[in-house]
Design an enzyme around this catalytic site. Structure first.
Site, PDB file in Angstrom:
ATOM      1  N   LYS A  88       5.496  -0.953   4.494  1.00  0.00           N
ATOM      2  CA  LYS A  88       5.585  -2.417   4.588  1.00  0.00           C
ATOM      3  C   LYS A  88       5.196  -2.944   5.964  1.00  0.00           C
ATOM      4  O   LYS A  88       4.678  -4.062   6.086  1.00  0.00           O
ATOM      5  CB  LYS A  88       6.995  -2.886   4.234  1.00  0.00           C
ATOM      6  N   GLU A 110      10.443 -12.366   0.822  1.00  0.00           N
ATOM      7  CA  GLU A 110      11.318 -11.872  -0.234  1.00  0.00           C
ATOM      8  C   GLU A 110      11.434 -10.368  -0.052  1.00  0.00           C
ATOM      9  O   GLU A 110      10.572  -9.739   0.557  1.00  0.00           O
ATOM     10  CB  GLU A 110      10.731 -12.198  -1.609  1.00  0.00           C
ATOM     11  N   SER A 370       5.546   6.512   0.258  1.00  0.00           N
ATOM     12  CA  SER A 370       5.547   5.150   0.789  1.00  0.00           C
ATOM     13  C   SER A 370       6.746   4.815   1.659  1.00  0.00           C
ATOM     14  O   SER A 370       6.705   3.868   2.443  1.00  0.00           O
ATOM     15  CB  SER A 370       5.459   4.137  -0.360  1.00  0.00           C
TER      16      SER A 370
END
Length: 384
Positions: A88, A110, A370
């Site tokens: 992210k 969000e 990830s």
């Protein structure tokens, strides 16, 4: 995986289905991103932040013991080793720099699993911005560690108590909030969803994963590219970034979704959160509550470019169950000493299931890990 057609279309998907009050804001983001992405100074500043603050490049780690057990050669692209613990941060640092360039002083975001929220709070603290993060009440309960991290970094975390109280409703509330705050705030969407230009922009910020992995595979593998490239898919940003590095190669692209949130594998065309894509729907066209043990995969749809890749047959989308994901997380921990995020464990679960079948013996497999599993320890503790 290039720029979408005019009006932000990937085939029949994408577009800008935004309220009239947000159309101008989306246009401003589009123009600002195009200008910034063509500016070597902007890209150089982002590359410096990714190297010095986020820790890029991330390594390509051979999973030797697990590979021996499975009969395939598995390599892990280690996004879990970035600062904040997931992919992210790549997208958020890009959007935070863009927000600063646009004169915005606050980031709105969000989050589901909390990793995007933590990355947003981190980038805001680094660049002197404010941050407001919307998070479903249910996700706040199961991701308490990340909620604490966000607040420690100075972000305001707003619980969302409507609907499913998970990522879908957090996204809806964040978009509603942006309507009244476009003058001083930038909406930092965390995945390849939303109105144009977000699906394309987020993919471009995440393609650093695929570009790095492509070069690393070229140096590591005799064939230069792996036989299969695998990534988990919620909205689909880590997968889109990974696939971007291999779309023009013979590698087979595999996106792995949660069984209860399989927009690409089981969805139908519809519109949600500003774009036309594939979403789970009932017979009346209503979008039901999604389910996954992994909060980041608890989304009833998929980004429009993934829908397009599915229709083209360029990428295949499969599902795994909660139990398979938990089993895969344990197996990676005990064979390689790596505790993965439950999102990433879905991708690994498919690799384990497919070994010897869809993954013939001796196949080379690149899998994007990830995120790391610190955030999921309390969930795993209850189950194991």
């Amino acid at each position: 995986m290039g720029e979408p057609r005019p009006r932000g279309r990937f085939g029949g998907y994408g577009g800008r289905y935004a309220p009239e009050s947000l159309v101008e804001a989306c246009r401003e983001v589009d123009e600002a991103f195009r200008e910034a992405w063509a500016d070597p100074g902007f890209r150089g500043a982002l590359a410096e932040l990714l190297a010095l603050h986020a820790g890029r490049p991330t390594p390509l780690t051979p999973a030797r013991r697990l590979s021996e057990e499975l009969g395939v050669r598995l390599y892990l692209k280690r996004e879990d080793l970035t600062h904040t613990g997931s992919h992210k941060i790549n997208n958020v640092l890009g959007q935070a720099l863009l927000a600063t360039r646009m004169g915005r002083r606050r980031l709105i975001a969000e989050t589901g699993a909390g990793q995007h929220g933590v990355a947003t709070a981190t980038a805001a603290a680094l660049l002197g911005l404010e941050a407001t993060v919307f998070m479903g009440e249910r996700d706040i309960e199961r991701q308490a560690l990340n909620v604490f991290r966000m607040r420690m970094l100075g972000a305001e975390v707003i619980p969302v108590t409507t609907g499913s109280r998970t990522l879908k409703d957090a996204t809806s509330e964040a978009m509603r909030h942006w309507v009244g705050a476009t003058g001083d705030s930038h909406y930092c969407i965390g995945s390849v969803i939303g109105p144009d230009p977000y699906p394309w922009m987020v993919r471009e910020f995440q393609r650093v994963i695929g570009d790095e992995a492509r070069g690393q595979c070229a140096a590591e593998l005799r064939t230069g590219v792996p036989d299969h490239v695998v990534a988990c898919v919620g909205g689909g940003s880590n997968a889109a970034g990974t696939f971007a590095g291999f779309a023009d190669t013979p590698a087979r692209l595999i996106g792995v979704e949660a069984e209860g949130g399989a927009g690409a594998a089981l969805g139908r065309p519809g519109v949600l959160h500003g774009c036309r894509s594939l979403f789970l729907q009932d017979d009346d066209g209503q979008i039901p509550q999604a389910h996954s043990i992994a909060a980041g995969l608890d989304y009833p749809g998929v980004g429009p470019e993934h829908a397009h890749l599915r229709d083209l047959g360029r990428a295949r989308y499969v599902t795994v169950t909660d139990d398979e994901a938990v089993g895969a997380a344990v197996r990676l921990a005990r064979t390689e000493g790596i505790v993965p995020a439950l999102e990433s464990a879905h991708a690994l679960a498919w690799v384990i299931r497919a070994a010897g079948g869809d993954l013939p013996a001796g196949s080379t497999v690149l899998m994007t890990l990830s995120g790391r599993g610190d955030k999921d320890v309390s969930t795993l503790k209850e189950l194991l």
